[in-house]
Design a protein around this motif. Sequence first.
Motif, PDB file in Angstrom:
ATOM      1  N   ARG A  26      -0.036   5.610   7.808  1.00  0.00           N
ATOM      2  CA  ARG A  26       0.007   5.186   6.404  1.00  0.00           C
ATOM      3  C   ARG A  26       1.320   5.591   5.752  1.00  0.00           C
ATOM      4  O   ARG A  26       1.818   4.905   4.871  1.00  0.00           O
ATOM      5  CB  ARG A  26      -1.166   5.804   5.636  1.00  0.00           C
ATOM      6  CG  ARG A  26      -2.497   5.291   6.123  1.00  0.00           C
ATOM      7  CD  ARG A  26      -3.618   5.658   5.185  1.00  0.00           C
ATOM      8  NE  ARG A  26      -3.646   7.047   4.795  1.00  0.00           N
ATOM      9  CZ  ARG A  26      -4.508   7.948   5.248  1.00  0.00           C
ATOM     10  NH1 ARG A  26      -5.409   7.599   6.121  1.00  0.00           N
ATOM     11  NH2 ARG A  26      -4.483   9.181   4.818  1.00  0.00           N
ATOM     12  N   GLU A  47      -7.374   3.497   4.425  1.00  0.00           N
ATOM     13  CA  GLU A  47      -7.130   4.932   4.605  1.00  0.00           C
ATOM     14  C   GLU A  47      -8.075   5.532   5.645  1.00  0.00           C
ATOM     15  O   GLU A  47      -7.678   6.379   6.432  1.00  0.00           O
ATOM     16  CB  GLU A  47      -7.308   5.671   3.273  1.00  0.00           C
ATOM     17  CG  GLU A  47      -6.191   5.404   2.297  1.00  0.00           C
ATOM     18  CD  GLU A  47      -6.479   5.949   0.905  1.00  0.00           C
ATOM     19  OE1 GLU A  47      -7.557   6.565   0.688  1.00  0.00           O
ATOM     20  OE2 GLU A  47      -5.627   5.757   0.026  1.00  0.00           O
ATOM     21  N   LYS A  66       0.954   4.145  -2.802  1.00  0.00           N
ATOM     22  CA  LYS A  66       0.657   5.534  -2.490  1.00  0.00           C
ATOM     23  C   LYS A  66       1.810   6.466  -2.873  1.00  0.00           C
ATOM     24  O   LYS A  66       1.591   7.595  -3.280  1.00  0.00           O
ATOM     25  CB  LYS A  66       0.338   5.705  -0.995  1.00  0.00           C
ATOM     26  CG  LYS A  66      -0.987   5.148  -0.567  1.00  0.00           C
ATOM     27  CD  LYS A  66      -2.132   5.805  -1.275  1.00  0.00           C
ATOM     28  CE  LYS A  66      -2.618   7.005  -0.526  1.00  0.00           C
ATOM     29  NZ  LYS A  66      -3.810   7.616  -1.084  1.00  0.00           N
ATOM     30  N   TYR A  91       0.837  -1.198   0.000  1.00  0.00           N
ATOM     31  CA  TYR A  91       0.000   0.000   0.000  1.00  0.00           C
ATOM     32  C   TYR A  91       0.879   1.258   0.000  1.00  0.00           C
ATOM     33  O   TYR A  91       0.645   2.187  -0.772  1.00  0.00           O
ATOM     34  CB  TYR A  91      -0.932  -0.004   1.222  1.00  0.00           C
ATOM     35  CG  TYR A  91      -1.616   1.316   1.459  1.00  0.00           C
ATOM     36  CD1 TYR A  91      -2.764   1.658   0.753  1.00  0.00           C
ATOM     37  CD2 TYR A  91      -1.102   2.235   2.365  1.00  0.00           C
ATOM     38  CE1 TYR A  91      -3.382   2.883   0.949  1.00  0.00           C
ATOM     39  CE2 TYR A  91      -1.704   3.457   2.567  1.00  0.00           C
ATOM     40  CZ  TYR A  91      -2.850   3.784   1.860  1.00  0.00           C
ATOM     41  OH  TYR A  91      -3.451   4.996   2.051  1.00  0.00           O
ATOM     42  N   SER A 107      -3.256  10.260  -2.618  1.00  0.00           N
ATOM     43  CA  SER A 107      -3.829   9.194  -3.441  1.00  0.00           C
ATOM     44  C   SER A 107      -3.569   9.430  -4.918  1.00  0.00           C
ATOM     45  O   SER A 107      -3.739  10.536  -5.414  1.00  0.00           O
ATOM     46  CB  SER A 107      -5.336   9.110  -3.201  1.00  0.00           C
ATOM     47  OG  SER A 107      -5.908   8.206  -4.085  1.00  0.00           O
TER      48      SER A 107
END
Length: 185
Positions: free
Chosen positions: A170, A162, A134, A130, A175
Motif C-alpha cells: 500500500r 487495506e 492515504k 488510494y 489512515s
Amino acid sequence: MDKQSGKDFNRPQYQRMVKKLKPDDLLCVKSIDRLGRNYEEIQKQWRFLTKEKKIDIVVLDMPLLDTRRGKDLVGTFLSDIVLQVLSFVAENERATIRQRQAEGIAAAKARGVRFGRPPQPLPESFHGVYRQWKAGNVTGTAAAKECGMPLSSFRYRAGIYERSNPPEARQGAPSPRGRGRQTTS
C-alpha cells in the motif's frame, strides 16, 4: 386487494381498507394466515374489527370462522377457540419458515455461495489515488471523484483494499480516519 405478506398489520392496503370499513360491513378473508401471522396481533385485530368496528368477518377456508352466524354465547365461544388455534398455527408456520430460511442461507454460505450483486472491479487508477489519499495529498471526496464512485464506496473499497494488501504494497501513511474534518485556510 392486499398483496403484501401477512407478517404484520402495517400494510398500506390493509390500513386503507380498515379505515373504509363501517358497521355491518363484511370482510372476507381467504384464510386466517392471509389476515396475519402473529398470534397476538391476529387476536387483537379480530377483536378490534368485530367489537369496535362492528363488522362481520368470514374466513373462506374455515366456515366455523363466520361471525355472521352463531352470535350467541356458544357460537362466539367456538369461533374464539378456532381463531386461537388457527392464529397459533399461522404464527408457528411463520417461525418454521424463518428457521428453514436461516438454515438454507447458512448452508449456502458454507458451500461458498455469495449473496448480493457481484462487486464492480476497481478502476485502474485506484491504487495511485488510494496512495495519494492515504498520504494526505488529496481529500477522500477528491479521491472518490477521481475513481468515479461515491465517497462511501471509496472508503468501503479502501477498507477492503487495506485488509487484502500488506502495508508494504500500500505504501501509504496511516489512515486519515479519526482526524476529523480537515479544513484549509
